[in-house]
Design a protein around this motif. Structure first.
Motif, mmCIF file in Angstrom:
data_model
loop_
_atom_site.group_PDB
_atom_site.id
_atom_site.type_symbol
_atom_site.label_atom_id
_atom_site.label_comp_id
_atom_site.label_asym_id
_atom_site.label_seq_id
_atom_site.Cartn_x
_atom_site.Cartn_y
_atom_site.Cartn_z
ATOM 1 N N PHE A 18 0.835 -1.196 0.000
ATOM 2 C CA PHE A 18 0.000 0.000 0.000
ATOM 3 C C PHE A 18 0.872 1.248 0.000
ATOM 4 N N LEU A 19 0.617 2.140 -0.970
ATOM 5 C CA LEU A 19 1.321 3.413 -1.048
ATOM 6 C C LEU A 19 0.557 4.477 -0.265
ATOM 7 N N ASP A 20 -0.763 4.330 -0.217
ATOM 8 C CA ASP A 20 -1.657 5.134 0.625
ATOM 9 C C ASP A 20 -2.931 4.304 0.786
ATOM 10 N N GLU A 21 -3.990 4.893 1.288
ATOM 11 C CA GLU A 21 -5.202 4.122 1.579
ATOM 12 C C GLU A 21 -5.887 3.545 0.345
ATOM 13 N N SER A 22 -5.670 4.162 -0.830
ATOM 14 C CA SER A 22 -6.401 3.700 -2.009
ATOM 15 C C SER A 22 -5.508 3.339 -3.197
ATOM 16 N N THR A 23 -4.180 3.303 -2.986
ATOM 17 C CA THR A 23 -3.244 2.987 -4.071
ATOM 18 C C THR A 23 -2.222 1.965 -3.586
ATOM 19 N N ALA A 24 -1.903 0.993 -4.458
ATOM 20 C CA ALA A 24 -0.953 -0.040 -4.061
ATOM 21 C C ALA A 24 -0.255 -0.631 -5.279
ATOM 22 N N LEU A 25 0.907 -1.221 -5.015
ATOM 23 C CA LEU A 25 1.628 -2.013 -6.007
ATOM 24 C C LEU A 25 1.293 -3.480 -5.762
ATOM 25 N N ILE A 26 1.274 -4.280 -6.837
ATOM 26 C CA ILE A 26 0.964 -5.708 -6.732
ATOM 27 C C ILE A 26 2.045 -6.505 -7.455
ATOM 28 N N GLY A 27 2.482 -7.592 -6.822
ATOM 29 C CA GLY A 27 3.456 -8.498 -7.428
ATOM 30 C C GLY A 27 3.214 -9.901 -6.914
ATOM 31 N N GLU A 79 -0.910 2.073 -13.473
ATOM 32 C CA GLU A 79 0.397 1.982 -14.112
ATOM 33 C C GLU A 79 0.781 0.517 -14.246
ATOM 34 N N VAL A 80 1.531 0.223 -15.303
ATOM 35 C CA VAL A 80 2.029 -1.124 -15.568
ATOM 36 C C VAL A 80 3.556 -1.067 -15.546
ATOM 37 N N ASN A 81 4.186 -2.044 -14.929
ATOM 38 C CA ASN A 81 5.650 -2.087 -14.874
ATOM 39 C C ASN A 81 6.173 -2.664 -16.191
ATOM 40 N N GLU A 82 6.414 -1.787 -17.149
ATOM 41 C CA GLU A 82 6.821 -2.223 -18.485
ATOM 42 C C GLU A 82 8.222 -2.823 -18.510
ATOM 43 N N GLU A 83 9.039 -2.568 -17.479
ATOM 44 C CA GLU A 83 10.373 -3.180 -17.407
ATOM 45 C C GLU A 83 10.282 -4.705 -17.413
ATOM 46 N N LEU A 84 9.211 -5.237 -16.825
ATOM 47 C CA LEU A 84 9.059 -6.692 -16.753
ATOM 48 C C LEU A 84 8.832 -7.316 -18.123
ATOM 49 N N LEU A 85 8.286 -6.535 -19.066
ATOM 50 C CA LEU A 85 8.044 -7.066 -20.403
ATOM 51 C C LEU A 85 9.362 -7.389 -21.102
ATOM 52 N N ASN A 92 12.178 -13.317 -10.686
ATOM 53 C CA ASN A 92 12.908 -14.353 -9.955
ATOM 54 C C ASN A 92 14.029 -13.754 -9.113
ATOM 55 N N GLU A 93 14.690 -12.747 -9.635
ATOM 56 C CA GLU A 93 15.839 -12.162 -8.944
ATOM 57 C C GLU A 93 15.435 -11.367 -7.712
ATOM 58 N N ASN A 94 14.335 -10.627 -7.787
ATOM 59 C CA ASN A 94 13.883 -9.830 -6.649
ATOM 60 C C ASN A 94 12.371 -9.637 -6.729
ATOM 61 N N PRO A 95 11.609 -10.619 -6.238
ATOM 62 C CA PRO A 95 10.157 -10.571 -6.409
ATOM 63 C C PRO A 95 9.476 -9.384 -5.716
ATOM 64 N N TYR A 96 10.107 -8.816 -4.698
ATOM 65 C CA TYR A 96 9.438 -7.734 -3.981
ATOM 66 C C TYR A 96 9.757 -6.344 -4.536
ATOM 67 N N ASP A 97 10.694 -6.248 -5.451
ATOM 68 C CA ASP A 97 10.927 -4.999 -6.173
ATOM 69 C C ASP A 97 10.301 -5.046 -7.557
ATOM 70 N N SER A 98 9.872 -6.222 -7.976
ATOM 71 C CA SER A 98 9.353 -6.427 -9.327
ATOM 72 C C SER A 98 7.824 -6.431 -9.315
ATOM 73 N N TRP A 99 7.264 -5.251 -9.095
ATOM 74 C CA TRP A 99 5.802 -5.136 -9.083
ATOM 75 C C TRP A 99 5.258 -5.245 -10.503
ATOM 76 N N PHE A 100 4.045 -5.756 -10.625
ATOM 77 C CA PHE A 100 3.396 -5.933 -11.927
ATOM 78 C C PHE A 100 2.592 -4.697 -12.301
ATOM 79 N N ILE A 101 1.716 -4.274 -11.366
ATOM 80 C CA ILE A 101 0.837 -3.139 -11.641
ATOM 81 C C ILE A 101 0.687 -2.264 -10.395
ATOM 82 N N LYS A 102 0.352 -1.007 -10.654
ATOM 83 C CA LYS A 102 -0.072 -0.097 -9.591
ATOM 84 C C LYS A 102 -1.585 0.054 -9.747
#
Length: 127
Positions: A18-27, A79-85, A92-102
């Motif tokens: 959670f970045l705030d009450e209504s926004t979050a990153l997911i991985g 937002e979409v983490n386009e780096e993952l594409l 695999n290298e760092n699952p908690y820094d590699s978010w999929f979407i905001k």
């Protein structure tokens, strides 16, 4: 395996930061990436798409199989983490820094677990 305590988790092995009450990153969790093996491709939603808790929003292809990724919350993709594409191996290298979407305008958070509860859940799945 590690499960950062500032994150929330779902039984389908996704994490929420959670970045705030209504926004979050997911991985996906360390448990999930370890189970999948080497990830070679990621299919992500588009900005503006709606996601629903418990429903598929993406998929990943690993050396083992193609697996659906389920949203741990409901909301709108901001937002979409386009780096993952280009570099899906980051998951695999760092699952908690590699978010999929905001996700914004989050609802349906009642099925989320804290790190301790999730760790106990994953231990029971390994048995």
């Amino acid at each position: 395996m590690k499960y950062p305590t500032e994150l929330k988790y779902r039984k389908s092995h996704e994490w929420v930061k959670f970045l705030d009450e209504s926004t979050a990153l997911i991985g996906i969790s360390d448990f999930a990436q370890n189970s999948l093996g080497g990830i070679v491709f990621v299919n992500l939603p588009e900005e503006g798409d709606e996601v629903t808790a418990g429903k598929e929003f993406a998929d990943v292809e690993s050396v083992k199989a193609v697996s659906d990724i389920f949203s741990p919350v409901s909301g709108v993709v901001a937002e979409v983490n386009e780096e993952l594409l280009d570099a899906p191996e980051q998951i695999n290298e760092n699952p908690y820094d590699s978010w999929f979407i905001k996700v914004e305008n989050i609802t349906e958070t009642e099925d989320l677990m804290d790190a301790e509860t999730y760790e106990k859940f994953t231990e029971s799945e390994e048995e």
